[in-house]
Design an enzyme around this catalytic site. Sequence first.
Site, short mmCIF file in Angstrom:
data_model
loop_
_atom_site.label_atom_id
_atom_site.label_comp_id
_atom_site.label_asym_id
_atom_site.label_seq_id
_atom_site.Cartn_x
_atom_site.Cartn_y
_atom_site.Cartn_z
N LYS A 43 0.68 -1.14 -0.01
CA LYS A 43 0.14 0.14 0.05
C LYS A 43 1.01 1.09 -0.04
O LYS A 43 0.42 2.24 -0.53
CB LYS A 43 -0.78 -0.07 1.15
CG LYS A 43 -1.81 1.44 1.42
CD LYS A 43 -2.86 1.45 0.18
CE LYS A 43 -3.54 2.60 0.63
NZ LYS A 43 -4.39 3.24 -0.55
N LYS A 51 0.42 11.83 5.18
CA LYS A 51 0.88 10.70 5.90
C LYS A 51 1.47 9.42 5.11
O LYS A 51 2.49 9.04 5.45
CB LYS A 51 -0.37 10.18 6.74
CG LYS A 51 -0.23 8.91 7.56
CD LYS A 51 -1.39 8.09 7.62
CE LYS A 51 -2.37 7.84 6.63
NZ LYS A 51 -3.24 6.82 6.46
#
Length: 302
Positions: free
Chosen positions: A171, A246
């Site tokens: 991811k 993030k």
Amino acid sequence: MSNVAWIGLGHMGVPMSKHLVDAGHTVRGVDIEEGARARARENGVEVVDSIGDAVRDVDAVFTMLPTGKEVTAVLTGPDGAFAHMPEGAVAADFSTTGIETAETLSEQAREQGVGFVDAPVSGGVQGAEKGDLALMLGGEVDHVLAVERFTKLVGNYIVHVGPSGRGQAMKVVNNAMMGVAMAVSCEASVLAQRLGLDPQVFYDMVLRSSGDNWAFRNWFPLPGVVPTSPASHGYEAGFMVDLVAKDLRLAVELGTELDVTMATSKTAFELFRRTSEAGAGKRDLTSLALELGAQVDPPAAG
Ligand code: NAD
């Protein structure tokens, strides 16, 4: 049918948990925001006040929270899910948290006699609504299989990548590419606008040319061209600037650790960080185009 818990009912958690309700499962939900709780309630989620109430008698616990910090807070400690889940139940975390968080949580779950799978997703809010997300799973085979009847309801491309943390590894790499693609799509769209190119003509041509990419196609950052892009809805998230920042930070940190340059990810991170510092952290990531000088009509008075 099963009892499951769902912690984190935001942009992704609400549409994803709805698929489990629609399939006939009893979903007990927890969120710290009343707006989120109300939206989930409308979908048939049984909203409860504590993690302990949510996870008793469940077969599985799902988390969809902003960062590893919140996931760790709700799963561990004396009030956390691991301590109150039935022995043998499995927690699957759909959030993007990074490899280290996933590995640590898997270890802590094992110590408490429960299972843990890192299960980050790709496909955005639209994928969550359609139930056709891509899921990248890390963990033990038995745990992956234990949640399969639920993960199948939210995703249509589900790959068990490897042991704990491998889903997060996949991811983070994917989102470095998405973040960079979104950043260049924003700056290119502003440049096209300054050159006087019609946004629709520009969009249609890029889709048939070599600049095409998923972020551009689905999240074109100028309004009025892609009806489902957040840019066409006042730049309301979607996928928040703070969350893509993030993800890019996680990628840059891994690059530093593993001696990979990550120059374009660093630049994209800086652009999104700047956008957040300018006050747009909770807006959609397409609002980077505004930070870069895109001219858009003010929203019509409601
Ligand atoms: P979001 O901020 O909309 O949702 C998170 C929810 O968690 C919020 O409703 C918040 O109130 C709740 N929450 C925060 N702390 C909590 C706590 N301690 N206890 C209970 N609830 C708490 O975020 P999102 O867009 O739904 O994203 C969730 C995760 O999925 C993130 O890790 C993100 O990076 C990832 N992700 C998002 C998208 C997207 O398009 N939005 C796509 C793929 C992956």
